[in-house]
Design a protein around this motif. Sequence first.
Motif, PDB file in Angstrom:
ATOM      1  N   ARG A   1       0.666  -1.298  -0.005  1.00 19.41           N
ATOM      2  CA  ARG A   1       0.089  -0.038  -0.122  1.00 19.41           C
ATOM      3  C   ARG A   1       0.896   1.290  -0.079  1.00 19.41           C
ATOM      4  N   ALA A   2       1.804   1.057  -0.810  1.00 19.31           N
ATOM      5  CA  ALA A   2       3.016   2.276  -0.715  1.00 19.31           C
ATOM      6  C   ALA A   2       2.629   3.465  -0.877  1.00 19.31           C
ATOM      7  N   ASP A   3       1.462   3.694  -1.743  1.00 21.38           N
ATOM      8  CA  ASP A   3       0.797   5.142  -2.185  1.00 21.38           C
ATOM      9  C   ASP A   3       0.058   5.648  -1.021  1.00 21.38           C
ATOM     10  N   ARG A   4      -0.298   4.675   0.160  1.00 16.68           N
ATOM     11  CA  ARG A   4      -1.093   5.215   1.346  1.00 16.68           C
ATOM     12  C   ARG A   4       0.008   5.548   2.180  1.00 16.68           C
ATOM     13  N   VAL A   5       1.211   5.331   2.303  1.00 13.57           N
ATOM     14  CA  VAL A   5       2.113   5.334   3.523  1.00 13.57           C
ATOM     15  C   VAL A   5       2.765   6.768   3.559  1.00 13.57           C
ATOM     16  N   ARG A   6       2.426   7.288   4.568  1.00 11.89           N
ATOM     17  CA  ARG A   6       3.347   8.747   4.626  1.00 11.89           C
ATOM     18  C   ARG A   6       4.530   8.569   5.432  1.00 11.89           C
ATOM     19  N   GLY A   7       5.035   7.698   6.287  1.00 14.72           N
ATOM     20  CA  GLY A   7       6.228   7.435   6.827  1.00 14.72           C
ATOM     21  C   GLY A   7       6.474   6.264   7.454  1.00 14.72           C
ATOM     22  N   LEU A   8       7.706   5.883   8.013  1.00 15.53           N
ATOM     23  CA  LEU A   8       8.161   4.594   8.417  1.00 15.53           C
ATOM     24  C   LEU A   8       8.737   5.013   9.752  1.00 15.53           C
ATOM     25  N   VAL A   9       8.656   4.004  10.411  1.00 13.55           N
ATOM     26  CA  VAL A   9       9.428   3.980  12.026  1.00 13.55           C
ATOM     27  C   VAL A   9       9.984   2.600  12.109  1.00 13.55           C
ATOM     28  N   PHE A  10      11.273   2.256  12.220  1.00 14.54           N
ATOM     29  CA  PHE A  10      11.702   1.141  12.490  1.00 14.54           C
ATOM     30  C   PHE A  10      12.567   1.011  13.458  1.00 14.54           C
ATOM     31  N   GLY A  11      12.626   0.097  14.379  1.00 17.19           N
ATOM     32  CA  GLY A  11      13.524  -0.178  15.408  1.00 17.19           C
ATOM     33  C   GLY A  11      14.095  -1.602  15.962  1.00 17.19           C
ATOM     34  N   ASN A  12      15.175  -1.903  15.976  1.00 15.42           N
ATOM     35  CA  ASN A  12      15.720  -3.055  16.352  1.00 15.42           C
ATOM     36  C   ASN A  12      15.170  -4.186  15.785  1.00 15.42           C
ATOM     37  N   THR A  13      15.324  -4.146  14.216  1.00 20.84           N
ATOM     38  CA  THR A  13      14.316  -5.113  13.490  1.00 20.84           C
ATOM     39  C   THR A  13      15.209  -5.252  12.146  1.00 20.84           C
ATOM     40  N   LEU A  14      14.641  -6.259  11.345  1.00 18.71           N
ATOM     41  CA  LEU A  14      15.617  -6.586   9.970  1.00 18.71           C
ATOM     42  C   LEU A  14      14.293  -6.527   8.875  1.00 18.71           C
ATOM     43  N   LEU A  15      14.652  -6.467   7.694  1.00 15.88           N
ATOM     44  CA  LEU A  15      13.605  -6.390   6.581  1.00 15.88           C
ATOM     45  C   LEU A  15      14.352  -7.106   5.358  1.00 15.88           C
ATOM     46  N   TRP A  16      15.042  -8.289   5.909  1.00 15.78           N
ATOM     47  CA  TRP A  16      15.547  -9.171   4.795  1.00 15.78           C
ATOM     48  C   TRP A  16      16.226 -10.486   5.501  1.00 15.78           C
ATOM     49  N   PRO A  17      16.449 -11.519   4.838  1.00 10.28           N
ATOM     50  CA  PRO A  17      16.524 -12.667   5.580  1.00 10.28           C
ATOM     51  C   PRO A  17      18.069 -12.867   6.573  1.00 10.28           C
ATOM     52  N   THR A  18      18.165 -13.236   7.568  1.00 13.12           N
ATOM     53  CA  THR A  18      19.402 -12.975   8.481  1.00 13.12           C
ATOM     54  C   THR A  18      20.140 -14.009   7.910  1.00 13.12           C
ATOM     55  N   ASP A  19      21.600 -13.409   8.154  1.00  9.56           N
ATOM     56  CA  ASP A  19      22.722 -14.254   7.793  1.00  9.56           C
ATOM     57  C   ASP A  19      23.800 -14.163   8.841  1.00  9.56           C
ATOM     58  N   THR A  20      23.229 -13.935  10.146  1.00  8.14           N
ATOM     59  CA  THR A  20      24.019 -13.973  11.205  1.00  8.14           C
ATOM     60  C   THR A  20      23.875 -15.170  12.124  1.00  8.14           C
ATOM     61  N   TRP A  21      25.098 -15.777  12.332  1.00 13.20           N
ATOM     62  CA  TRP A  21      25.091 -16.940  12.968  1.00 13.20           C
ATOM     63  C   TRP A  21      24.411 -17.278  14.377  1.00 13.20           C
ATOM     64  N   PRO A  22      24.473 -15.944  15.277  1.00 14.81           N
ATOM     65  CA  PRO A  22      23.702 -16.036  16.386  1.00 14.81           C
ATOM     66  C   PRO A  22      22.087 -16.220  16.301  1.00 14.81           C
ATOM     67  N   GLN A  23      21.557 -15.492  15.251  1.00 16.00           N
ATOM     68  CA  GLN A  23      19.937 -15.320  15.124  1.00 16.00           C
ATOM     69  C   GLN A  23      19.731 -16.979  14.369  1.00 16.00           C
ATOM     70  N   LYS A  24      20.656 -17.576  13.494  1.00  9.93           N
ATOM     71  CA  LYS A  24      20.325 -18.681  13.001  1.00  9.93           C
ATOM     72  C   LYS A  24      20.286 -19.766  13.957  1.00  9.93           C
ATOM     73  N   ALA A  25      21.465 -19.711  15.005  1.00  7.96           N
ATOM     74  CA  ALA A  25      21.188 -20.679  16.217  1.00  7.96           C
ATOM     75  C   ALA A  25      20.228 -20.576  16.977  1.00  7.96           C
ATOM     76  N   PHE A  26      19.957 -19.371  17.287  1.00  8.37           N
ATOM     77  CA  PHE A  26      18.675 -19.090  18.101  1.00  8.37           C
ATOM     78  C   PHE A  26      17.423 -19.886  17.676  1.00  8.37           C
ATOM     79  N   SER A  27      17.307 -19.473  16.230  1.00 13.33           N
ATOM     80  CA  SER A  27      16.235 -20.137  15.458  1.00 13.33           C
ATOM     81  C   SER A  27      16.099 -21.684  15.730  1.00 13.33           C
ATOM     82  N   ARG A  28      17.401 -22.244  15.490  1.00 12.64           N
ATOM     83  CA  ARG A  28      17.284 -23.987  15.272  1.00 12.64           C
ATOM     84  C   ARG A  28      17.169 -24.317  16.735  1.00 12.64           C
ATOM     85  N   VAL A  29      17.702 -23.652  17.753  1.00 11.53           N
ATOM     86  CA  VAL A  29      17.680 -24.274  19.182  1.00 11.53           C
ATOM     87  C   VAL A  29      16.347 -24.039  19.741  1.00 11.53           C
ATOM     88  N   MET A  30      15.771 -22.742  19.249  1.00 12.56           N
ATOM     89  CA  MET A  30      14.433 -22.416  20.047  1.00 12.56           C
ATOM     90  C   MET A  30      13.162 -23.421  19.263  1.00 12.56           C
TER      91      MET A  30
END
Length: 286
Positions: A122-151
């Motif tokens: 709905r990009a034509d309806r979006v006025r602005g964005l606020v992002f904090g402590n997040t990602l918008l792409w697949p993770t490539d960091t080993w801690p996050q991958k390990a967390f996913s597998r363990v949990m």
Amino acid sequence: MLIDFTPDPTLYPFESRWFDSGAGRVHYIDEGSGIPILFCHGSPTWSFIYRKIIGALGDRFRCLAVDYPGFGLSERPPGYGYTIAEHAAVVGELVDHLGLDQFVIMGQDWGGPIGAAVGAERADRVRGLVFGNTLLWPTDTWPQKAFSRVMSSSPMQRRILRDNLLVERFLLAELRDTISAAEADHYRAVQPSPEARRGIAAMPGQILSARPFLERLATEVPARLGATPTLLVWGMKDMAFRPGSFLPRMRATFTDHRVVELPAAKHFIPEHEPGAIAEAIVQRFL
């Protein structure tokens, strides 16, 4: 399954509203007036995490916050998969149902990709964005991958469902010096049983299994939202989304961005620095 819990009005002084989405009944709040701002929570939280920011902005913004199915006061619908794509579809349904236009999206943790997916469609309806402590792409960091597998392993899934591990050991352990006992109980109360916790239990696995969804997002967000006015608010002591690893790519994604560093904040920034975040939103979008 709906949660039998009524928030304390002194802590969560908002009127509960309900929307019958295609997936099930979802709970949301709609407070104040002015520029609409949609708050998308992460895991294992719910709209309660934004209560102080909403309280600070309600006289200047129309503040909306939704609980995804499986979270907060929303239904735990049979047959629902608790995937990031499903959550984004439900939030998108609500946005369209309410006819939101020229609205701001805030997303923290999993709320980032969920909110970004809603906005990209709905990009034509979006006025602005606020992002904090997040990602918008697949993770490539080993801690996050390990967390996913363990949990996602059977032993840890049992602990999440039986002992409310994600709430007790990750959320409330971080916030033990930040929120009151009554506020902590509001995070526990919406996850009262193993059956109620299936939504939060599914989220660690999404770090890896949502890769196709996140790959699409990595392309669509810069293409459709890359020029949108953006505010990046970052807890600089977050060990999951370390600023050195994630902020450079977030900066590169949005050509019109401002960054507000929160030096003492860890991961759950709406609890650590609600006043600073609210002020940054006012400075950016009013």
